[in-house]
Scaffold this active site. Structure first.
Site, PDB file in Angstrom:
ATOM      1  N   ASP A   1     -65.359 -43.045 102.252  1.00 56.88           N
ATOM      2  CA  ASP A   1     -64.199 -43.004 101.352  1.00 56.88           C
ATOM      3  C   ASP A   1     -64.124 -41.591 100.756  1.00 56.88           C
ATOM      4  OD1 ASP A   1     -62.613 -45.261  99.343  1.00 56.88           O
ATOM      5  OD2 ASP A   1     -62.989 -43.227  98.552  1.00 56.88           O
TER       6      ASP A   1
ATOM      7  N   ASN B   1     -54.053 -36.508  94.778  1.00 60.34           N
ATOM      8  CA  ASN B   1     -52.652 -36.991  94.707  1.00 60.34           C
ATOM      9  C   ASN B   1     -52.004 -36.559  93.410  1.00 60.34           C
ATOM     10  OD1 ASN B   1     -52.149 -38.255  97.125  1.00 60.34           O
ATOM     11  ND2 ASN B   1     -52.919 -40.261  96.474  1.00 60.34           N
TER      12      ASN B   1
ATOM     13  N   ASP C   1     -51.768 -36.869 101.770  1.00 58.06           N
ATOM     14  CA  ASP C   1     -51.618 -37.226 103.202  1.00 58.06           C
ATOM     15  C   ASP C   1     -52.278 -36.177 104.097  1.00 58.06           C
ATOM     16  OD1 ASP C   1     -50.323 -39.497 102.601  1.00 58.06           O
ATOM     17  OD2 ASP C   1     -48.314 -38.844 103.262  1.00 58.06           O
TER      18      ASP C   1
ATOM     19  N   GLU D   1     -57.633 -44.446 101.529  1.00 61.27           N
ATOM     20  CA  GLU D   1     -58.412 -43.236 101.837  1.00 61.27           C
ATOM     21  C   GLU D   1     -59.780 -43.619 102.383  1.00 61.27           C
ATOM     22  OE1 GLU D   1     -58.503 -44.766  99.187  1.00 61.27           O
ATOM     23  OE2 GLU D   1     -60.125 -44.215  97.864  1.00 61.27           O
TER      24      GLU D   1
HETATM   25  N1  LIG Z   1     -51.442 -39.617  99.425  1.00 66.14           N
HETATM   26  C1  LIG Z   1     -51.892 -40.819  99.632  1.00 66.14           C
HETATM   27  N2  LIG Z   1     -52.562 -41.475  98.737  1.00 66.14           N
HETATM   28  C2  LIG Z   1     -53.043 -42.715  98.956  1.00 66.14           C
HETATM   29  C3  LIG Z   1     -52.860 -43.336 100.161  1.00 66.14           C
HETATM   30  N3  LIG Z   1     -53.476 -44.555 100.110  1.00 66.14           N
HETATM   31  C4  LIG Z   1     -54.034 -44.672  98.912  1.00 66.14           C
HETATM   32  N4  LIG Z   1     -53.796 -43.569  98.164  1.00 66.14           N
HETATM   33  C5  LIG Z   1     -54.234 -43.278  96.861  1.00 66.14           C
HETATM   34  O1  LIG Z   1     -55.611 -43.091  96.804  1.00 66.14           O
HETATM   35  C6  LIG Z   1     -56.037 -43.279  95.488  1.00 66.14           C
HETATM   36  C7  LIG Z   1     -57.326 -43.987  95.379  1.00 66.14           C
HETATM   37  O2  LIG Z   1     -57.882 -43.829  94.145  1.00 66.14           O
HETATM   38  P1  LIG Z   1     -59.092 -44.530  93.604  1.00 66.14           P
HETATM   39  O3  LIG Z   1     -59.271 -45.867  94.247  1.00 66.14           O
HETATM   40  O4  LIG Z   1     -59.037 -44.521  92.177  1.00 66.14           O
HETATM   41  O5  LIG Z   1     -60.326 -43.682  94.044  1.00 66.14           O
HETATM   42  P2  LIG Z   1     -60.663 -42.149  93.778  1.00 66.14           P
HETATM   43  O6  LIG Z   1     -59.662 -41.484  93.013  1.00 66.14           O
HETATM   44  O7  LIG Z   1     -60.769 -41.555  95.226  1.00 66.14           O
HETATM   45  O8  LIG Z   1     -62.003 -42.178  93.163  1.00 66.14           O
HETATM   46  P3  LIG Z   1     -63.375 -42.539  93.796  1.00 66.14           P
HETATM   47  O9  LIG Z   1     -63.124 -43.303  95.001  1.00 66.14           O
HETATM   48  O10 LIG Z   1     -64.058 -43.337  92.861  1.00 66.14           O
HETATM   49  O11 LIG Z   1     -64.013 -41.230  94.107  1.00 66.14           O
HETATM   50  C8  LIG Z   1     -54.904 -44.022  94.783  1.00 66.14           C
HETATM   51  O12 LIG Z   1     -54.286 -43.137  93.837  1.00 66.14           O
HETATM   52  C9  LIG Z   1     -53.927 -44.351  95.913  1.00 66.14           C
HETATM   53  O13 LIG Z   1     -52.605 -44.326  95.461  1.00 66.14           O
HETATM   54  C10 LIG Z   1     -52.149 -42.688 101.149  1.00 66.14           C
HETATM   55  O14 LIG Z   1     -51.934 -43.142 102.227  1.00 66.14           O
HETATM   56  N5  LIG Z   1     -51.701 -41.432 100.808  1.00 66.14           N
END
Ligand SMILES: Nc1nc2c(ncn2[C@@H]2O[C@H](COP(=O)(O)OP(=O)(O)OP(=O)(O)O)[C@@H](O)[C@H]2O)c(=O)[nH]1
Length: 576
Positions: free
Chosen positions: A450, A458, A467, A493
């Protein structure tokens, strides 16, 4: 049987039948021609035979003259006898020459000329012996015997003539009546001659005719009248021929009026015991010319028969030629027809059949030539071309369909953003691996990773930048993949890797390799910012009969959670 073979066999049978039919016709025409030719020659033999009979008959006149003269006889009379004998010999030689011709003797007709010549020589010797005797010693018996010797030759020749006439009639049945009449004319001449000869002894000796001689003369007159009647009687179209009618008239005026009147005069003088007023030679000199018209009748009749026979022969010749030409034309036409049928129908049909069979087997490599033919074969070839075009089009459509299906399948299995496998495709592939691992009692591992603090990316740089990061991570991971390792986007992600069959330690090494690769590759966004991205990894592995994907994922998830919790950018393992 194949069509081409059937065609060849049919044509051979047809050629055989037509050949047999033509052969039969030609054979018939050839036989008619040969019969006409042989008949014509037989007719010529009839003519020569009759001439020979006439000359032998004529020879008796000079014979009588010499036998009735002193010793030695008057040179003129002897010369006339020599000339008559030469004429007889010439006529017999002509007959012998015609008989020697193989064409005239195909059916082995009698060759009695040699026998006749032998009898003639004997008869002449007898005549010469009597002529050499002094007149006083020429008894009526001796004279009669010598004359009879000459008489006997005529039936021999006429018998042969009858044989030749029969052969001629076989070829020309319509000439039978003419030939019969010609023969009657010859007999008439013979009996006329005999009638004259009956007076020879009386004229030579100056004695009246004996009663038996009167009777014989009466008998001969009866036969002569009968023959005249048979000749004059109208039996066929030839009797109305002006030449024949004229010849008959001359015969009536000559022999039947003047000739018979001369005989009647001698008979009358004999009965009245009056001197005859002429000797044998003088009588012959007056009597013989009256017989000439009889032979003219014979000649006219024979000439008419020969004309008719020549006409028939020429007709037979033409018919044969025509049959040959027609036969050749039929054979030529048949051969051309066969060649044309083969070239225009059989060969194109066989080619079209082979092409159709190939088309049916999906082989479109055949070549269909353009044709302008306006017949059924032309229609067939054009239809074949259309069929091939339609088949090719269908084949291309099928290929396009296959390509689209494959594309759809790929799309269904591919993650739209990163281009790597999606979760559905991964699950299918994972289940396959699971079955094999269970089957072969192998270890199976799952690596979940992950992107760390992705939300911040984002939030700070926008969703597009996020993306780009996901695309870049997927690309990096794909580059790092080795044989047997499967990579997929698991969602958001989060990514998943299934290494080739390996245990927890092996899977951990794979995860570490990926982690380092991501950590080591800074990412330049399209807006120019450079990001250093890391990822956390959770690894799980298991083996044995209880191996299950769910439990593997669950364990990997726990490990990932622990990795996040313990500071991120690290690999954590969890046995399943
Ligand atoms: N740009 C983009 N963002 C995505 C996509 N799928 C999920 N996200 C975003 O990925 C983010 C995931 O955030 P969190 O689950 O909080 O995890 P994190 O910010 O990576 O924190 P940790 O995992 O704890 O390190 C969310 O803001 C989703 O909106 C995608 O296909 N594209």
């Amino acid at each position: 049987m194949r069509l081409t073979r059937m065609f060849a066999v049919s044509m051979a049978i047809l050629a055989l039948l037509v050949g047999a039919m033509l052969g039969r016709i030609l054979w018939g025409e050839w036989n008619s021609y040969r019969a006409a030719r042989a008949g014509l020659h037989a007719l010529q033999l009839v003519q020569r035979g009759m001439v020979a009979a006439e000359k032998l008959s004529f020879e008796r006149g000079p014979v009588n003259a010499v036998m009735g003269d002193a010793v030695p006889a008057d040179p003129t009379k002897r010369a006339r006898l020599a000339a008559a004998r030469a004429a007889s010999d010439q006529a017999l030689a002509a007959l012998a020459a015609a008989l020697a011709d193989p064409r005239t003797n195909e059916d082995g007709r009698p060759r009695t000329v040699t026998a006749i010549a032998a009898r003639l020589a004997a008869a002449r010797a007898a005549v010469d012996a009597v002529a050499d005797l002094p007149p006083g010693q020429r008894t009526p018996q001796r004279l009669t015997a010598a004359v009879e010797g000459m008489f006997a030759l005529i039936p021999m020749v006429l018998d042969d003539v009858t044989g030749y006439a029969a052969a001629a009639e076989q070829a020309y049945p319509n000439l039978a009546k003419i030939l019969m009449k010609a023969r009657f004319a010859v007999e008439l001449r013979e009996y006329a001659g005999r009638l004259g000869s009956r007076l020879t002894v009386a004229l030579a000796s100056g004695q009246p005719l004996a009663e038996t001689e009167h009777t014989q003369i009466l008998f001969l007159r009866g036969q002569i009248e009968q023959l005249r009647h048979l000749i004059v009687m109208s039996t066929s179209a030839i009797d109305r021929n002006p030449r024949v009618l004229a010849a008959l008239r001359t015969m009536d005026e000559g022999y039947f009026t003047s000739g018979l009147a001369l005989v009647t005069g001698v008979e009358r003088d004999s009965r009245a015991h009056q001197p005859y007023g002429m000797d044998t030679a003088q009588f012959a000199q007056r009597y013989v010319p009256f017989m000439t018209p009889i032979l003219a009748v014979r000649d006219v009749l024979l000439e008419a028969a020969l004309d008719q026979a020549r006409q028939d022969y020429e007709t037979a010749q033409h018919e044969l030629l025509l049959a040959c030409l027609t036969g050749a034309a039929i054979l030529l036409a048949m051969t051309l027809l066969m060649i044309m049928l083969r070239a225009r129908v059989m060969v194109p049909l066989a080619r079209a059949t082979r092409a159709l069979v190939k088309l049916g087997n999906g082989d479109f490599s055949i070549r269909v030539h353009e044709t302008r033919r306006q017949d059924e074969i032309g229609d067939l070839l054009r239809a074949l071309g259309q069929l091939r075009a339609a088949g090719l089009e269908k084949q291309q459509l099928e290929l396009e369909r296959q390509r689209l299906i494959e594309e759809l399948r790929l799309r269904a299995d591919t993650d739209y953003l990163t281009g790597i496998l999606n979760r559905r495709a991964f699950t299918a592939a994972g289940n396959q691996r699971l079955r094999r691992a269970r089957e072969h009692k192998l270890a199976l591992a799952v690596i979940l990773f992950d992107v760390d603090r992705f939300k911040a990316v984002n939030d700070s740089h926008g969703h597009d930048a996020g993306d780009q990061v996901l695309i870049r991570i997927a690309a990096l991971a794909r580059e790092e993949l080795r044989d047997g390792e499967i990579l997929a986007r698991y969602g958001g992600e989060e990514f998943v890797i299934m290494p080739g069959n390996c245990d927890l330690q092996g899977a951990s090494a794979v995860a570490e390799r990926m982690r380092r690769a991501i950590e080591a590759a800074p990412l330049t966004l399209s807006n120019g910012h450079v990001l250093h991205v890391t990822a956390s990894f959770g690894v799980a592995a298991s083996e044995g009969p209880h191996l299950a994907l769910d439990s593997l994922f669950h364990a990997a998830d726990l490990a990932l959670y622990r990795a996040k919790h313990q500071g991120r950018n690290r690999v954590e393992c969890e046995p399943a």
